[in-house]
Design a protein around this motif. Sequence first.
Motif: not given
Length: 410
Positions: A261, A321-327
Motif C-alpha cells: 500500500l 476493509v482496505d486502505g492504509a489508515v483503516v488497517l
Amino acid sequence: MNPVDPRTAARRFAGLSALRWLPSGLIIPVMVLLPTARGLSLATVGGLFALHSLLVAALELPTGGLADAWGRRNVLVLSGALAVATTVVFAVARDVPTFAVAMVLLATSRALGSGPLEAWYVDTVHATDPDGDIRTGISRGEAAEALGLCVGAVGGGFLPRLFPSGDPAALLVPLSAPVLLAGVVLLGWLAAVAVLVVEPPRPVGPRGWRGLLRDTPATVRAGVGVAASSRTVRLVLLSSVAAGAVLSALEVLSPVRFAGLLGSTRDASGPFGVLVAVSFLAVAGGSAAVPTLARWLRSLPVVGLVASLLGAAALGWFAAVDGAVVLAAAYIACYLALGVLSPVKSELLHRSVGSAQRATVVSVRSLASQAAGAVGALTLPALAAGAGYGWAFGVCAGVLTLGGLALLAA
C-alpha cells in the motif's frame, strides 16, 4: 549476597524488560523487509519464520528446565550472547542458508530467554512474602517491554532512510543498520543482567555439568506434570495457542501488505516502523491497565475474555476493509488487546505453579504459542495468497475468540 526487596526487583524487572526488547523493536520493521529485499519470496520468509517457531518450541522445555536447574541469570547471559551473534549473521545474510542460520541462533536465544527474567522477579517477591502482589510488577514489566519495543521500532523504521539505496546484493544494505544497532544495545543489556539479576547460587554440584544436564529432564518432567495436572494452566495454554496464531499473522503478513500500500520495502520501513511503535504503545497501555480493569470487572478471566473479543473484532475489521489508515487502526487495536492478555495469562499461570518448576511452566506456555506461530507461518501466507488476506485474518479472529472463552473458564 544481599536479598533484593520486591520494589527494587520490580524496577529491575521493568528496566531489564525494556532494555531487552528494545533491540527486538529495532529489528521488527525490517525483519520481513530485509530478506524480501535480498530476493527471498514471502513464502520462503514464512518458511524461515516457521523454522524459528518450531525450533523455539522444541527448545522451550529443555531451556526452561535448565533455567530452573542452573539459574536464571546464567541462562539469561547465554541467551543474550546468542542474540548478539544473531544480529551479526542476520545483518549480512544474502541467501536462504545464511538467513536460516540466523533463525536458528535467534530461536535458541528466544527459547533460553523466554521465562527466566519473569521467573526471577516472581521468585524474588515470593522469597520475601509468599503472598506478595505480583500483578502490578508483571503488568509494569509487560508495559516496559512494550515501550522498549516502541522506541526500537521508531529507530528501526527510520534508520534505513538515513542511508542511500545501494546494491541489494551488497554485504550491508540500509535495512541492515537497525540490526547492527540492536547488537550494540544487547551488549549493554548483557552487562546489566550480570549486575542486577541477583539470586541465590545454584551450584552445579559434585557431579558437575554432566549431572546438571541429567537433572534437567527431571525438572522438565516435573514442570510438564504441573501443566498437565492443572486445569487453569491447560486453559491458559489454549489461550496462548490463539495468541501465537494471531501474532504469526500480524508479523508475517502485515509488513508485506502495508508495503504494497505504501511503496517499496525501503520506503515502507519508516511508516511501518511508526505503526509498529504506536502498536507497542498500545501494548504498554493495555498491560498497564490490567490491575485497573481487574478491579472494575472483578475477575481476571473476564478481563481476558473482553480483551480477546476486542482483538477478534479488530482482526475481523482487518479482514473486511482496505486502505492504509483503516488497517493501521485495526492493527493497533489488535496489539492493544494482546497487551491486556499477556499479564492476565502470566498471573493466572504463576498462581498455579511453584518456584521449582516456574521457568519450565512459563516455557510450556511459550512452547504453545510458538508451535501455533509455526503452523500459522506455514499456512497463513498460503491462505492469504490463495484466498486473500481477509480469509487469513478472519480465521485468526475466530481462533482468538476461542482463546478468550478458554480464559473465562480458567
